[in-house]
Write an enzyme that holds these catalytic residues in place. Sequence first.
Site, PDB file in Angstrom:
ATOM      1  N   SER A   5       3.949   1.889  -6.521  1.00 52.85           N
ATOM      2  CA  SER A   5       4.147   0.917  -5.448  1.00 52.85           C
ATOM      3  C   SER A   5       5.288  -0.017  -5.799  1.00 52.85           C
ATOM      4  CB  SER A   5       2.861   0.104  -5.239  1.00 52.85           C
ATOM      5  OG  SER A   5       3.058  -0.968  -4.347  1.00 52.85           O
TER       6      SER A   5
ATOM      7  N   SER B 298      -1.490  -2.423   5.238  1.00 54.98           N
ATOM      8  CA  SER B 298      -0.354  -2.696   6.125  1.00 54.98           C
ATOM      9  C   SER B 298      -0.695  -2.326   7.562  1.00 54.98           C
ATOM     10  CB  SER B 298       0.876  -1.914   5.664  1.00 54.98           C
ATOM     11  OG  SER B 298       1.192  -2.184   4.326  1.00 54.98           O
TER      12      SER B 298
ATOM     13  N   PHE C 166       8.187  -8.577   4.616  1.00 53.88           N
ATOM     14  CA  PHE C 166       7.781  -7.441   3.794  1.00 53.88           C
ATOM     15  C   PHE C 166       8.588  -6.214   4.169  1.00 53.88           C
ATOM     16  CE2 PHE C 166       4.903  -8.391   7.272  1.00 53.88           C
ATOM     17  CZ  PHE C 166       4.944  -7.240   8.038  1.00 53.88           C
TER      18      PHE C 166
ATOM     19  N   LYS D  39      -1.427  -1.782 -10.089  1.00 55.38           N
ATOM     20  CA  LYS D  39      -0.365  -0.794  -9.898  1.00 55.38           C
ATOM     21  C   LYS D  39       0.631  -0.820 -11.056  1.00 55.38           C
ATOM     22  CE  LYS D  39      -0.253   1.603  -6.923  1.00 55.38           C
ATOM     23  NZ  LYS D  39      -0.977   2.878  -6.665  1.00 55.38           N
TER      24      LYS D  39
ATOM     25  N   SER E  25      -5.799   5.773  -5.162  1.00 62.04           N
ATOM     26  CA  SER E  25      -5.803   4.524  -5.918  1.00 62.04           C
ATOM     27  C   SER E  25      -6.497   3.472  -5.069  1.00 62.04           C
ATOM     28  CB  SER E  25      -4.380   4.058  -6.249  1.00 62.04           C
ATOM     29  OG  SER E  25      -4.406   2.912  -7.077  1.00 62.04           O
TER      30      SER E  25
ATOM     31  N   GLY F 227      -7.150  12.238  -3.413  1.00 65.01           N
ATOM     32  CA  GLY F 227      -7.350  11.301  -2.314  1.00 65.01           C
ATOM     33  C   GLY F 227      -6.851  11.802  -0.977  1.00 65.01           C
TER      34      GLY F 227
ATOM     35  N   ARG G 275     -14.399  12.431  -2.448  1.00 65.86           N
ATOM     36  CA  ARG G 275     -15.501  11.818  -3.200  1.00 65.86           C
ATOM     37  C   ARG G 275     -16.826  12.526  -2.955  1.00 65.86           C
ATOM     38  NH1 ARG G 275     -12.522   7.523  -1.306  1.00 65.86           N
ATOM     39  NH2 ARG G 275     -13.981   7.100   0.395  1.00 65.86           N
TER      40      ARG G 275
END
Length: 357
Positions: free
Chosen positions: A133, A214, A234, A169, A92, A15, A40
Amino acid sequence: MSDPSTTPDRVLVTGGSGFLGAHCVLALLNAGYRVRTTIRTPARAADVRSQLAAGGLDDPGDRLEFAIAHLTSDEGWAEAVAGCRFVLHVASPFPSTQPKDPDELIRPARDGALRVLRAARDAGVERVVLTSSFAAIGYGHAPTDRAFTEEDWTELDSGRPVSPYVQSKTIAERAAWDFVAEHGARPDGAPLELATVNPVGILGPVLGPDVSTSVELIRLVKEGRLPRLPDVRFGIVDVRDVAELHLLAMTRPEAAGQRFLAIAGDVMSAQEVALLIRGHLGEAAGRRIGTKLMPMWMLKAAAPFSRRVRGSLSDLGSVRRATSAKAQTVLGWSPRTREEAVIATVDTLPTYRSHRS
């Protein structure tokens, strides 16, 4: 000259076109490693190179390679890991809104992690660092004032609301640990080592259009598209520090078999974030930024019409604290402040717009 296919300092990053993935590729190249990253489609190679240039690395030369592989297919993974000493499994699914069917996230997260681990084991990779995570640690629990640690696991069967992303996750990380425990013997008989990095909300310099959810929140606040703010709190951590923690977890012997939470200081409220951004931008630019809280009745009224609002209701007013003491003590990790992460996000957002809605 040695054969590059067997160079021991090659690292696979899955990724690499994503927000964290690109920063991991950048950190590895700056540290002198050879990097192969999965994408990808071949067209995504240009996106990776563009992000590296935005991060100050114009030409990595032959130290950067690409491999085509998907989390949902076995094809391409054997070639992707060939000749690699380490793997950072960063890829992910992380949508801005939660799907109706949790399996839309669970399957690619869990099965993708197992595909990477299986290919890494068969190729004799020394260690895999899995990007997990805080979602796999701090959810499904009764309200508590204590800070969560790496000893905690999200409770999926507690009866408390747990989103599809949190499920994905948690299930993916547990599957990864089970795999190395039961099937982790490499061809030479040595065990495949695993470490996980468990970040909270990731902010920091935006290098391209693929950003975290985020970062999307920061963009909405900066652009004045949230005139009223939800009462949520958070954790925050800078993407550069999360990338650094991946490298530490990859190379330090004491990191094998360990989880590492990544957070900078205490949690922040959405209101505190908005006030920080408003102060940073100054009176003229910051005037459009809303800093007042949205009343509960308004959120409940909007919930039937917005899956995003419905998914956030269970978090309203809740505080989930965490500590990165383990990463700091065991690995010597020292993160930037949460304020630095927010400001770095704000200062790099104008050039880019996410493709997510």
